[in-house]
Design an enzyme around this catalytic site. Structure first.
Site: not given
Ligand code: SF4
Length: 449
Positions: A102-103, A28, A433, A2, A242
């Site tokens: 967003n999340g 979105g 992440c 989003c 992306y």
């Molecule tokens: Fe989801 Fe983490 Fe992958 Fe981003 S890096 S799409 S937050 S699992």
């Protein structure tokens, strides 16, 4: 995914929010909405569809007041229907409040069951609505304190904007999964998911809102609070690979430059003996630039995209996704005949798109089609606000490199290594992440959702 946008104390608040959402449309495309405040009450309008289809001069005129927040939605929690469009707006004992999120909250269903068993009635099936209930139930004195109390009970990914009659509140979760930036237009504070929205309205970029930071914006100015326990940062690396627009500056870096560096690293790790490098439009472009520069192989725009069709990955229906590839992309036949080519794309999810693209290149006369991917294999689902399919539908979760190569009909297939990806993030590598590549989710509850 989003996109959110908000502006406080500007005479053109709704019009500027409309423009901000326009810039964030790539985040979105299912629904959009704006809530404004005239200082006494809130006004809202939300609909299914694109920003350009939803808002007219008349609808924007009705969104009176000097402050507004807006939202463009792609569903990751809750179905794609009007009742789940945001911003949500409610009246409760202390006045009006609107929220744009967003999340994805990882413990929302647990909290929702508890709230429902004690009498709460929900209007939507969105995870975001639990935050509204928690705020409405809080006994704290100020809106900011009620928001902090509520957010201490939720877990997961949230970049949030709230609007009441008198104030705007912006919050980013302590992990910092989703981006959120602060800008300024003359004296009016502006908050947006990405800086491309600031650029469009001519606002100056001030800084990123930090993970775990809450900003209270009212007539007295902007106050910053850090009320949440700081664990570790887990900014979504996929925003760089992306999702975010290449002209945006998020997570302390320009998206285009990061994407290009991924291509450079990919060329170092996995060269190809070919005559041309071909980008898969559009998100594959910057990485292809990097690959071509590093490998010194000519870059050719061998695949042309019809820009009037939405991004395949962002459309929720499987039937449209399959149909979309064909109407969206077409190879340049004269260029391909008898050639050995390497294509660069940002990711492979189910591999159905990749298979179709490679077939198109072969049909156009390419002799060899080597495939290079500027991210590691996606082996795990995302629980933090990106709509990746179930693990069983991710081809790399259950197939070897050779099997995927065979399935997509490539002469060779190589992915960027996880170490290579991390090296492109330099000294900030530990602030991201990588769970969809590694399965290291940081939050144990994510696995239970
Ligand atoms: Fe989801 Fe983490 Fe992958 Fe981003 S890096 S799409 S937050 S699992």
């Amino acid at each position: 995914m989003c996109g959110i946008f908000g502006i406080f104390d500007h005479p053109e608040a709704s019009n500027l929010t409309y423009l901000g959402l326009y810039a964030l449309q790539h985040r979105g495309q299912e629904s959009a909405g704006i809530v404004s405040s005239d200082g006494k009450c809130l006004h809202h309008y939300r609909q299914m569809g694109l920003v350009s289809e939803i808002f007219t001069r008349d609808t924007l005129k009705k969104l009176t007041g000097k402050s507004a927040i807006g939202h463009v939605r792609y569903s990751t929690a809750g179905s794609s229907e009007l009742k789940n469009a945001q911003p949500f707006e409610v009246d409760y004992a202390k006045g009006g409040m609107a929220i744009a999120h967003n999340g994805n909250l990882t413990n929302a269903s647990l909290i929702r069951s508890e709230l429902e068993s004690s009498g709460s009635i929900f209007q939507s099936n969105m995870d975001t609505e639990v935050i509204i209930h928690l705020i409405a139930r809080s006994k704290e004195k100020t809106f900011a304190e009620r928001t902090i109390r509520a957010l201490k009970q939720v877990e997961g990914a949230y970049s949030l904007l709230f609007l009441t009659e008198k104030e705007m509140v912006a919050v980013r979760d302590p992990y910092g999964f989703r981006p959120l930036v602060l800008g300024q237009l003359k004296d009016a504070p502006v908050v947006a998911s990405e800086t491309c929205a600031l650029d469009l309205i001519g606002a100056q970029f001030l800084r990123e809102i930090e993970p775990g930071e809450l900003l209270l914006i009212d007539r007295d100015g902007t106050q910053s609070f850090k009320p949440f326990l700081q664990t570790r940062y887990a900014q979504c690396i996929f925003e760089f690979i992306y999702f975010a627009r290449p002209d945006s500056f998020i997570f302390n870096r320009n998206v285009y430059e990061v994407r290009k560096s991924l291509g450079v690293q990919l060329a170092k790790e996995s060269p190809a003996d070919v005559e041309m490098v071909v980008p898969i439009p559009d998100s594959g472009f910057p990485a292809t630039m990097g690959y071509a520069t590093e490998s010194k192989i000519p870059l050719e725009l061998g695949m042309i995209r019809n820009h009037y069709v939405g991004r395949t990955f962002i459309e929720p229906e499987q039937s449209i996704r399959h149909f979309g590839v064909k109407i969206k992309l077409n190879p340049v036949k004269g260029l391909m005949k008898g050639k050995r080519i390497v294509t660069v794309d940002d990711s492979i999810v189910r591999a159905t798109t990749s298979r179709k693209i490679n077939k198109m290149f072969r049909n156009a006369g390419a002799k060899e089609v080597h495939v290079r991917i500027s991210s590691p294999p996606i082996t795990h689902s995302c629980f933090f606000g990106i709509d990746t399919p179930k693990k069983s539908e991710l081809i790399a979760s259950s197939h070897s490199l050779k099997e995927i190569q065979r399935y997509i009909g490539a002469s060779s297939l190589r992915y960027l290594s996880l170490e290579g990806l991390r090296s492109c993030m330099k000294e900030e590598a530990d602030r991201f992440c990588y769970a969809c590549f590694s399965g290291d989710y940081y939050l144990p509850c994510a696995l239970e959702t």
